[in-house]
Design an enzyme around this catalytic site. Structure first.
Site, short mmCIF file in Angstrom:
data_model
loop_
_atom_site.label_atom_id
_atom_site.label_comp_id
_atom_site.label_asym_id
_atom_site.label_seq_id
_atom_site.Cartn_x
_atom_site.Cartn_y
_atom_site.Cartn_z
N THR A 47 0.95 -1.06 0.05
CA THR A 47 0.02 -0.06 0.02
C THR A 47 0.94 1.31 0.00
O THR A 47 0.37 2.23 -0.44
CB THR A 47 -0.99 -0.14 1.18
OG1 THR A 47 -1.68 -1.11 1.16
CG2 THR A 47 -2.04 1.17 1.10
N TYR A 135 3.85 -12.32 5.53
CA TYR A 135 2.71 -11.82 4.77
C TYR A 135 2.38 -12.76 3.53
O TYR A 135 3.42 -12.89 2.49
CB TYR A 135 3.42 -10.40 4.16
CG TYR A 135 2.16 -9.47 3.31
CD1 TYR A 135 0.92 -9.76 3.26
CD2 TYR A 135 2.52 -8.53 2.73
CE1 TYR A 135 0.01 -9.14 2.62
CE2 TYR A 135 1.88 -7.75 1.96
CZ TYR A 135 0.35 -8.11 1.84
OH TYR A 135 -0.17 -7.20 1.05
N LYS A 163 0.34 -11.86 8.37
CA LYS A 163 -0.84 -10.92 7.63
C LYS A 163 -1.22 -11.98 6.55
O LYS A 163 -0.49 -12.37 5.59
CB LYS A 163 -0.28 -9.63 6.97
CG LYS A 163 -1.52 -9.06 6.31
CD LYS A 163 -0.60 -7.87 5.62
CE LYS A 163 -1.65 -6.98 4.76
NZ LYS A 163 -1.20 -6.03 3.88
N VAL A 205 -4.53 -5.83 9.39
CA VAL A 205 -3.49 -4.86 8.80
C VAL A 205 -4.22 -4.33 7.30
O VAL A 205 -4.42 -4.96 6.39
CB VAL A 205 -2.16 -5.50 8.09
CG1 VAL A 205 -1.11 -4.62 7.43
CG2 VAL A 205 -1.49 -6.19 9.33
#
Length: 288
Positions: A47, A135, A163, A205
């Site tokens: 992001t 992740y 995540k 998250v």
């Protein structure tokens, strides 16, 4: 357990009109987020447009965020990529800067098997004392960490969290069931925040917390207090906004939504492009 909080914002990276990191706007964004439902910050993740940030830019960004946050909330640095040694090098630099943890994405493009994934993450873990959040996001990286591999990695002392952006609630359930209580599972999909919390997850998250962080906190607080009906009601109300932030490649929509909130964090870097006029109208309808 390393307590990162319930809502971690995967922070966008503000750019000025020339496409450079705008550190003044970064400071403004940090303060805004900490006052609007954010328990921790993930810096230079997807992001944050990490694929288009240079190593030098990431280091400057880590230093700035650590200084501004000043230990008020955990700062998690995105230091993973598809080059194991490069991930180790950046993780060491982040540790020296003073971040609280690192986020390591599954290696993209190389398409390693589960043995390669285990070796990649375990080798990085050997080279740092920082807590590590794995992740897993197969939609972007093509490869997926299996539940068994996550469970095996969770036995490494400083691999403390994941995540999970696979959308596979069965795998998430297996991970939660078969890891120790000091290993935390975070949703990586905003709309699955409440479902993952309901099966034992620790939080989210989030992209959406840039603009609806307080509402998300209200939802999770209600759930934790046992008011499942209120939590579910808030969830249903928020899902259209959560989905709306992905009508175009992220983080373009959330940067547009932040502008509507009075916080101009600039545009996105190529190969991402600005929203079309129809997409802008959709964002205005949801967040204007």
């Amino acid at each position: 357990m390393m307590n990162f909080g319930k809502i971690l914002t995967a922070m966008v990276t503000p750019f000025d009109e020339h496409g450079n990191i705008d550190f003044d706007k970064t400071t403004e964004l940090i303060e805004y987020l900490l006052n609007n439902g954010t328990d921790g910050l993930v810096v230079a993740g997807t992001t944050g447009e990490s694929p288009t940030l240079t190593v030098q830019e990431k280091i400057k960004l880590f230093k700035h965020v650590v200084k501004v946050v000043n230990k008020r909330v955990p700062v998690i640095a995105g230091t993973g990529n598809n080059n194991t040694q490069a991930s180790i090098d950046l993780t060491k630099k982040a540790e020296g800067i003073g971040v609280d943890a690192v986020l390591l994405v599954t290696p993209y493009y190389n398409k390693p098997n589960q043995a390669g994934l285990y070796e990649h993450f375990s080798k990085i873990a050997e080279q740092t004392n920082l807590p590590i959040m794995l992740y897993n996001i197969p939609g972007r990286t093509v490869v997926s960490l299996s539940a068994d591999t996550v469970i095996k990695l969770a036995s490494i002392p400083n691999i403390v969290s994941i995540k999970e952006s696979s959308g596979d609630l069965d795998a998430v359930s297996q991970i939660i069931e078969k890891t120790e209580d000091n290993f935390s599972v975070y949703s990586g999909d905003d709309s699955l925040t409440l479902p993952i919390m309901a099966i034992g997850g620790h939080g989210i998250v989030s992209v959406s917390s840039h603009v609806i962080g307080n509402e998300m906190q209200d939802m999770l607080d209600s759930f934790q207090k046992g008011d499942v009906i209120k939590a579910a009601t808030i969830h249903r109300q928020l899902v259209p906004k959560m989905k709306g932030l992905f009508i175009a490649p992220s983080p373009t929509p959330v940067k547009a939504a932040l502008r509507l909130k009075g916080l101009d964090v600039g545009n996105v870097r190529l190969p991402l492009v600005a929203l079309s006029s129809s997409e802008e109208q959709q964002i205005k309808f949801l967040f204007g």
